[in-house]
Structures are given as structure tokens and as C-alpha cells.
Motif scaffolding. Structure first.
Motif, PDB file in Angstrom:
ATOM      1  N   LEU A  68      -1.152 -36.645 -42.754  1.00 52.40           N
ATOM      2  CA  LEU A  68      -0.721 -37.744 -41.885  1.00 52.40           C
ATOM      3  C   LEU A  68       0.703 -38.192 -42.203  1.00 52.40           C
ATOM      4  N   ALA A  69       1.083 -38.155 -43.477  1.00 50.51           N
ATOM      5  CA  ALA A  69       2.462 -38.507 -43.833  1.00 50.51           C
ATOM      6  C   ALA A  69       3.431 -37.502 -43.204  1.00 50.51           C
ATOM      7  N   TYR A  70       3.058 -36.229 -43.213  1.00 53.03           N
ATOM      8  CA  TYR A  70       3.900 -35.199 -42.603  1.00 53.03           C
ATOM      9  C   TYR A  70       3.971 -35.391 -41.083  1.00 53.03           C
ATOM     10  N   ILE A  71       2.845 -35.661 -40.475  1.00 53.26           N
ATOM     11  CA  ILE A  71       2.814 -35.864 -39.029  1.00 53.26           C
ATOM     12  C   ILE A  71       3.641 -37.088 -38.640  1.00 53.26           C
ATOM     13  N   ARG A  72       3.547 -38.157 -39.415  1.00 53.05           N
ATOM     14  CA  ARG A  72       4.381 -39.343 -39.145  1.00 53.05           C
ATOM     15  C   ARG A  72       5.868 -39.010 -39.271  1.00 53.05           C
ATOM     16  N   LEU A  73       6.192 -38.200 -40.275  1.00 53.83           N
ATOM     17  CA  LEU A  73       7.577 -37.770 -40.456  1.00 53.83           C
ATOM     18  C   LEU A  73       8.058 -37.017 -39.216  1.00 53.83           C
TER      19      LEU A  73
ATOM     20  N   ARG B 198       4.215 -28.906 -49.135  1.00 54.35           N
ATOM     21  CA  ARG B 198       5.346 -27.980 -48.973  1.00 54.35           C
ATOM     22  C   ARG B 198       6.067 -28.217 -47.642  1.00 54.35           C
ATOM     23  N   ALA B 199       5.302 -28.431 -46.576  1.00 52.63           N
ATOM     24  CA  ALA B 199       5.909 -28.663 -45.255  1.00 52.63           C
ATOM     25  C   ALA B 199       6.723 -29.953 -45.253  1.00 52.63           C
ATOM     26  N   THR B 200       6.191 -30.982 -45.880  1.00 58.01           N
ATOM     27  CA  THR B 200       6.904 -32.261 -45.948  1.00 58.01           C
ATOM     28  C   THR B 200       8.201 -32.109 -46.736  1.00 58.01           C
ATOM     29  N   ALA B 201       8.131 -31.462 -47.867  1.00 53.36           N
ATOM     30  CA  ALA B 201       9.328 -31.266 -48.698  1.00 53.36           C
ATOM     31  C   ALA B 201      10.387 -30.470 -47.936  1.00 53.36           C
ATOM     32  N   ALA B 202       9.965 -29.435 -47.241  1.00 48.45           N
ATOM     33  CA  ALA B 202      10.917 -28.616 -46.484  1.00 48.45           C
ATOM     34  C   ALA B 202      11.576 -29.436 -45.375  1.00 48.45           C
ATOM     35  N   ARG B 203      10.786 -30.222 -44.665  1.00 48.52           N
ATOM     36  CA  ARG B 203      11.343 -31.035 -43.568  1.00 48.52           C
ATOM     37  C   ARG B 203      12.288 -32.106 -44.122  1.00 48.52           C
ATOM     38  N   LEU B 204      11.909 -32.733 -45.222  1.00 45.64           N
ATOM     39  CA  LEU B 204      12.789 -33.734 -45.833  1.00 45.64           C
ATOM     40  C   LEU B 204      14.093 -33.098 -46.311  1.00 45.64           C
TER      41      LEU B 204
ATOM     42  N   GLU C  83      23.629 -39.612 -44.527  1.00 46.05           N
ATOM     43  CA  GLU C  83      22.985 -40.018 -45.784  1.00 46.05           C
ATOM     44  C   GLU C  83      22.024 -41.187 -45.597  1.00 46.05           C
ATOM     45  N   GLN C  84      22.409 -42.175 -44.817  1.00 46.99           N
ATOM     46  CA  GLN C  84      21.570 -43.364 -44.597  1.00 46.99           C
ATOM     47  C   GLN C  84      20.241 -42.987 -43.936  1.00 46.99           C
ATOM     48  N   ILE C  85      20.286 -42.105 -42.957  1.00 50.91           N
ATOM     49  CA  ILE C  85      19.063 -41.684 -42.260  1.00 50.91           C
ATOM     50  C   ILE C  85      18.178 -40.874 -43.196  1.00 50.91           C
ATOM     51  N   GLY C  86      18.797 -39.979 -43.966  1.00 46.45           N
ATOM     52  CA  GLY C  86      18.031 -39.185 -44.924  1.00 46.45           C
ATOM     53  C   GLY C  86      17.328 -40.051 -45.952  1.00 46.45           C
ATOM     54  N   ALA C  87      18.036 -41.042 -46.476  1.00 44.19           N
ATOM     55  CA  ALA C  87      17.442 -41.935 -47.476  1.00 44.19           C
ATOM     56  C   ALA C  87      16.307 -42.747 -46.866  1.00 44.19           C
ATOM     57  N   ARG C  88      16.517 -43.281 -45.686  1.00 50.13           N
ATOM     58  CA  ARG C  88      15.473 -44.076 -45.030  1.00 50.13           C
ATOM     59  C   ARG C  88      14.234 -43.221 -44.734  1.00 50.13           C
ATOM     60  N   THR C  89      14.455 -42.005 -44.292  1.00 50.20           N
ATOM     61  CA  THR C  89      13.346 -41.102 -43.982  1.00 50.20           C
ATOM     62  C   THR C  89      12.542 -40.784 -45.239  1.00 50.20           C
ATOM     63  N   ARG C  90      13.226 -40.528 -46.338  1.00 52.10           N
ATOM     64  CA  ARG C  90      12.525 -40.251 -47.602  1.00 52.10           C
ATOM     65  C   ARG C  90      11.697 -41.465 -48.049  1.00 52.10           C
ATOM     66  N   ILE C  91      12.273 -42.644 -47.913  1.00 49.96           N
ATOM     67  CA  ILE C  91      11.555 -43.863 -48.310  1.00 49.96           C
ATOM     68  C   ILE C  91      10.330 -44.068 -47.427  1.00 49.96           C
ATOM     69  N   ASP C  92      10.500 -43.956 -46.111  1.00 48.99           N
ATOM     70  CA  ASP C  92       9.367 -44.121 -45.197  1.00 48.99           C
ATOM     71  C   ASP C  92       8.252 -43.134 -45.506  1.00 48.99           C
ATOM     72  N   THR C  93       8.621 -41.877 -45.723  1.00 52.65           N
ATOM     73  CA  THR C  93       7.626 -40.838 -45.993  1.00 52.65           C
ATOM     74  C   THR C  93       6.925 -41.081 -47.329  1.00 52.65           C
ATOM     75  N   LYS C  94       7.696 -41.466 -48.318  1.00 52.48           N
ATOM     76  CA  LYS C  94       7.123 -41.752 -49.644  1.00 52.48           C
ATOM     77  C   LYS C  94       6.048 -42.834 -49.543  1.00 52.48           C
TER      78      LYS C  94
END
Length: 159
Positions: A147-152, A80-86, A95-106
Motif C-alpha cells: 500500500l505504501a508503494y501504491i500510494r507512492l 524493492r519496487a518502492t526503493a527503485a521508484r524513490l 530536491e524538495q519534491i524528492g525529500a517530501r516524497t521520501r518522507i511521505d512514503t516513509k
């Protein structure tokens, strides 16, 4: 077929167990501040994971189903925390930063979960009990998700 949390909850109802109030202490709310403190102190932000998992670690190992449910609750909190932050990043950032962030987190998450699957498969080669194997996999999934959330948070600081 029921999901893992539903099956575990049913087990507790049948045996009279309830998830202790400790599970109510599972919150990722302090994690962003913890990560920022780690950044400013030059510390490892992975230590922030232990704060969220502390309630689960304090449950007796003699009740693996209860510990498993606790870690599943932690995994859900991290998700839930990851989804909210994304969502915040997607809304606020270009848009470019948002897309890159989603890909990195995924892929951070997928890499961690892949290791959890590997450990589970290796566990089937041993004589570990099924409830202990489920506990270890669930703990691993909660850790990978956290850890994925913390990296984000580490990569993208909120202005």
C-alpha cells in the motif's frame, strides 16, 4: 539468530517443502500500469495489491509456513519496487519534491507497520497458534508495504 525468511526456508528444507512456483509469479512490474488504470477509471488503486498477492492467496491455508514465506517474498518485492521508484524520483525530481516524497512514503509505511505490530500484540492475547500469528503479521507487513508503494505511485506519476 536467523532472519524470518531464512528460518522459514530452513523449515521447508527439513520437512521437504519447497516454495511453489507460484512465488515466482510475485512481481510488482504490472503495478504502475494497474495504478494508472485505476486513476483513469476512477477506481480504487488498492485493488492492484490483490494482483501481486494472488499467488500467496492460492496456497493452501493448511501450510501456514509456506503462505508466510510467500507473503514475505511479496513484501520484499514491494520493498524493492518502492526503493527503485524513490531512487528515480530522487534522481529526476527537484530536491524538495524528492525529500517530501521520501518522507511521505516513509510515514505511510511506518503507519501500516505499526498496525501490524498492534495486531500481533493483540494476537498474543488470544490462543492463536504461533505459526498462524506469524502468517497474519507477515501478510499485514506485505500489505502495508504494498500500500505504501501504491500510494507512492498514486501521488507521483512518471512523466
Amino acid at each position: 539468530m536467523f532472519s524470518r525468511p531464512v528460518a522459514l526456508a530452513a523449515t521447508f528444507l527439513l520437512t521437504g517443502w519447497t516454495l511453489p512456483a507460484l512465488a515466482q509469479d510475485i512481481s510488482t512490474a504490472a503495478t504502475p500500469a494497474c495504478v494508472e488504470r485505476a486513476r483513469s477509471d476512477g477506481a480504487d488503486p488498492k485493488l492492484c495489491l490483490a494482483q501481486v498477492h494472488a499467488p500467496c492467496q492460492s496456497i493452501s491455508a493448511e501450510t501456514p509456513a509456506l503462505v508466510t514465506l510467500c507473503f514475505d517474498t511479496a513484501r520484499e518485492a514491494w520493498t524493492r519496487a518502492t526503493a527503485a521508484r524513490l531512487d528515480e524520483i530522487t534522481h529526476d525530481a527537484p530536491e524538495q519534491i524528492g525529500a517530501r516524497t521520501r518522507i511521505d512514503t516513509k510515514y505511510d509505511l511506518l503507519a501500516g507497520l505499526l498496525q501490524c505490530d498492534r495486531l500481533e500484540e493483540l494476537g498474543h492475547l488470544t490462543e492463536i497458534e504461533d505459526d498462524r500469528l506469524l502468517l497474519e503479521k507477515t501478510r499485514c507487513e506485505a500489505t502495508a508495504t504494498g500500500l505504501a508503494y501504491i500510494r507512492l505511485l498514486w501521488r507521483v506519476t512518471k512523466d
